[in-house]
Design an enzyme around this catalytic site. Structure first.
Site, PDB file in Angstrom:
ATOM      1  N   GLU A  63       0.844  -1.199   0.000  1.00  0.00           N
ATOM      2  CA  GLU A  63       0.000   0.000   0.000  1.00  0.00           C
ATOM      3  C   GLU A  63       0.881   1.252   0.000  1.00  0.00           C
ATOM      4  O   GLU A  63       0.487   2.300  -0.502  1.00  0.00           O
ATOM      5  CB  GLU A  63      -0.953   0.007   1.219  1.00  0.00           C
ATOM      6  CG  GLU A  63      -2.113   0.970   1.064  1.00  0.00           C
ATOM      7  CD  GLU A  63      -3.227   0.758   2.101  1.00  0.00           C
ATOM      8  OE1 GLU A  63      -4.258   0.149   1.767  1.00  0.00           O
ATOM      9  OE2 GLU A  63      -3.061   1.221   3.233  1.00  0.00           O
ATOM     10  N   HIS A 120       7.629 -26.910   2.449  1.00  0.00           N
ATOM     11  CA  HIS A 120       6.891 -28.056   1.898  1.00  0.00           C
ATOM     12  C   HIS A 120       5.776 -27.588   0.974  1.00  0.00           C
ATOM     13  O   HIS A 120       4.870 -28.353   0.659  1.00  0.00           O
ATOM     14  CB  HIS A 120       6.331 -28.911   3.035  1.00  0.00           C
ATOM     15  CG  HIS A 120       7.429 -29.510   3.854  1.00  0.00           C
ATOM     16  ND1 HIS A 120       8.049 -30.699   3.528  1.00  0.00           N
ATOM     17  CD2 HIS A 120       8.079 -29.043   4.952  1.00  0.00           C
ATOM     18  CE1 HIS A 120       9.003 -30.965   4.414  1.00  0.00           C
ATOM     19  NE2 HIS A 120       9.039 -29.964   5.280  1.00  0.00           N
ATOM     20  N   LYS A 174     -13.802   1.460  -3.743  1.00  0.00           N
ATOM     21  CA  LYS A 174     -14.706   1.839  -2.643  1.00  0.00           C
ATOM     22  C   LYS A 174     -15.900   2.614  -3.195  1.00  0.00           C
ATOM     23  O   LYS A 174     -17.052   2.360  -2.821  1.00  0.00           O
ATOM     24  CB  LYS A 174     -13.980   2.766  -1.658  1.00  0.00           C
ATOM     25  CG  LYS A 174     -13.075   2.094  -0.669  1.00  0.00           C
ATOM     26  CD  LYS A 174     -12.620   3.145   0.363  1.00  0.00           C
ATOM     27  CE  LYS A 174     -11.409   2.688   1.144  1.00  0.00           C
ATOM     28  NZ  LYS A 174     -10.833   3.730   1.995  1.00  0.00           N
TER      29      LYS A 174
HETATM   30  O1  F6P Z   1      -7.360   0.226   2.523  1.00  0.00           O
HETATM   31  C1  F6P Z   1      -7.438   1.587   2.654  1.00  0.00           C
HETATM   32  C2  F6P Z   1      -7.370   2.053   4.077  1.00  0.00           C
HETATM   33  O2  F6P Z   1      -7.572   3.414   4.070  1.00  0.00           O
HETATM   34  C3  F6P Z   1      -6.058   1.698   4.781  1.00  0.00           C
HETATM   35  O3  F6P Z   1      -5.034   2.553   4.470  1.00  0.00           O
HETATM   36  C4  F6P Z   1      -6.477   1.722   6.195  1.00  0.00           C
HETATM   37  O4  F6P Z   1      -5.549   1.099   7.030  1.00  0.00           O
HETATM   38  C5  F6P Z   1      -7.800   0.995   6.103  1.00  0.00           C
HETATM   39  O5  F6P Z   1      -8.370   1.447   4.885  1.00  0.00           O
HETATM   40  C6  F6P Z   1      -8.746   1.202   7.252  1.00  0.00           C
HETATM   41  O6  F6P Z   1      -9.078   2.537   7.430  1.00  0.00           O
HETATM   42  P1  F6P Z   1      -9.735   3.077   8.747  1.00  0.00           P
HETATM   43  O7  F6P Z   1      -8.801   2.847   9.879  1.00  0.00           O
HETATM   44  O8  F6P Z   1     -10.012   4.527   8.513  1.00  0.00           O
HETATM   45  O9  F6P Z   1     -11.029   2.313   8.966  1.00  0.00           O
END
Ligand code: F6P
Length: 544
Positions: A353, A384, A509
């Protein structure tokens, strides 16, 4: 803007890679009997043997020249000084302040944040002490013995990894569960055997808007209220860890039961903030502080050690050597300790990330490779499963082996060697086999028939690092995590990318948010996706 591929050190490395491509680790070791001792470094209780890499002294000099020419040191100092190096989000990057000792000073926008960090740590410790001692009572007057952390990404992977890593130090009458997936199965299976009257739910979310976490938190609340019947139960059974007090309040959690952190802590760099509350509950405030001290020792090592002996710099530049000059696509992390089972998964988010980017800080598309695919699982299980490909496949897979000189669970084996010797013998054997292999001559000399011999040959020359520590303690774990945090930083600095944003997770998202109502609308919605997505949604709607 000139790109890093035009730098003198980059071009020298390109030429040097061509000139040294024929070199084999067998020859490098034969030429220098002291190589194994010489190509090693130590810091914050971790010993790094990097001698089994395809490098000469000149390679190392050139790699460090690249680090210098790309301004790694200045970027590191800017990070520690609280400059807003996360330029696309206009934020400082100060996870290092989370482990600064009380009395240190770290300024953000004219404010010393260290007292704030220690104020939250103090509140976490007071709360953890009460829960651990059984004096924080639930709604029905019973002590809370189960702790369910709800979070995802950085609000899950760090706590679950560290809890598993430090399980040896955990208070065993507490049951810890980590719910992350929006798949209802996760919550249902992790709470099936828990009594709500004895359960504490920690909702961990930096933003307190993440769809998965909010859905799981709502369902956990419904589960709790169905058993305890009364809205006022939430105050005794729910706490929040977040930077977003308004959203916490809206959800119905009293902000007196909220543990905060700050926008200068990235999600994947947050496990040593209040996001580590579940871990602190499990191992206690003193162990948590030892963990922070381990992080801090590695921070200091990274900040002050000369590049030549600087562990994160060495790991970062060696990784870059294979990634950019030997076409390696991935990097394996192989902990030889069952407690570190989740470490590779944690590193996947930390590294991928952070450095899964293809645009430089000034918005140009890179003309070079950036972050590798990170993967792995604990040895010896991996041996293994997938080591065959590392030993004899066609892909170059640099790997980190992580081991400990002392085990936390000594099991003597009658006349045989103790389990831990069996385990560690495999660390040393694998890296030896990967480096030196077995030649055709050696195979034939063993009497293997000529037609089978090629199958039994190991080319060797497969690079590895070995990281050895004395014992898996909270301090060691902190140092190990910080080692990888800073390794990722070094690589991102050389690649001139922003290791601290994550715009790549946004599009999915947004689209999911659009699709959710389409899946359960009463009337057939007008679908405006591509024909594949439309067909899949229709099929799902008719069969759900
Ligand atoms: O996957 C994207 C992200 O923003 C991560 O960087 C982060 O750790 C996760 O989602 C969870 O985000 P939050 O802590 O705001 O729920």
């Amino acid at each position: 803007m000139p790109t890093i591929t035009q730098l003198r050190s980059w071009q020298d490395l390109t030429a040097h890679a061509e000139a040294t491509r024929h070199l084999h680790l067998r020859d490098l070791f034969a030429a220098d009997p002291t190589r194994g001792e010489r190509l090693s470094a130590e810091g914050a209780g971790l010993y790094l043997d990097y001698s089994k890499n395809r490098v000469t002294d000149e390679t190392l000099t050139l790699l460090l020249a690249l680090a210098r020419e790309t301004g790694v040191e200045a970027r590191r100092d800017a990070m520690f000084a609280g400059e807003k190096i996360n330029v696309t989000e206009g934020r400082a990057v100060l996870h290092t302040a989370l482990r600064a000792p009380a009395g240190a000073t770290v300024m953000v926008d004219g404010r010393d944040v260290v007292p704030d960090v220690h104020e939250v740590l103090g509140r976490m410790a007071a709360f953890a002490d009460q829960v651990r001692a059984g004096t924080w009572l639930g709604h029905t007057g019973r002590p809370l013995r189960n702790i369910v952390n709800i979070g995802i990404g950085g609000s899950d992977l760090g706590p679950v990894m560290a809890f598993e890593a430090l399980r040896h130090y955990a208070q065993r009458d507490l049951t810890l569960r980590f719910v992350s997936n929006v798949d209802g199965t996760d919550l249902v299976e992790k709470t099936r055997d828990l009594d709500p009257a004895e359960t504490l739910v920690i909702v961990s979310s930096k933003t307190f808007t993440t769809q998965e976490t909010m859905a799981n938190a709502q369902s956990a609340r419904a589960w709790l209220l169905a058993a305890l019947g009364d809205e006022s139960a939430v105050a005794r059974h729910f706490v929040a860890v977040s930077t977003n007090a308004d959203a916490v309040q809206k959800f119905g959690i009293d902000t007196a039961n909220m543990f905060g952190f700050w926008d200068w802590v990235g999600g994947r760099y947050s496990m040593d903030s209040a996001i580590g509350l579940s871990l602190m509950l499990a191992v206690g405030p003193d162990r948590f502080r030892e963990l922070l001290a381990g992080f801090h020792d590695m921070d200091e090592h990274f900040r002050t050690a000369p590049l030549e002996g600087n562990l994160p710099v060495l790991l970062g530049m060696l990784g870059l050597w294979y990634n950019n000059f030997h076409d390696a696509q991935s990097h394996a992390v192989l902990p030889y300790d069952q407690y570190l089972a989740y470490f590779p998964a944690y590193l996947q988010q930390l590294d991928m990330e952070s450095n899964g980017k293809h645009v430089t800080l000034d918005g140009q598309t890179t003309d070079y490779q950036t972050g590798p695919v990170i993967w792995g699982q604990p040895g010896t299980n991996g041996q293994h499963a997938f080591y065959q490909l590392i030993h004899q496949g066609t892909k170059l897979i640099p790997a980190d082996f992580i081991g400990f000189c002392q085990t936390l669970n000594p099991l003597p084996l009658g006349d045989g060697a103790p389990h831990h010797d069996l385990l560690m013998a495999n660390v040393f054997a694998q890296t030896e086999a990967l480096a030196f292999g077995k030649s055709l001559d050696a195979v034939l000399a063993e009497g293997v028939p000529a037609d089978l011999a090629p199958h039994r040959v190991f080319d060797g020359n497969r690079p590895t690092n070995t990281i050895l520590a004395d014992r898996l303690t909270p301090h060691t774990l902190g140092a190990l995590i910080a080692l990888y945090e800073h390794k990722v930083f070094v690589q991102g600095a050389v690649w001139n990318i922003n290791s601290f944003d994550q715009w790549g997770v946004e599009l999915g998202k947004v689209l999911a948010g659009k699709i959710v109502p389409e899946l359960h609308a009463d009337a057939e919605p007008e679908l405006q996706h591509d024909s594949s997505t439309n067909t899949l949604i229709r099929r799902y709607r008719t069969r759900r």
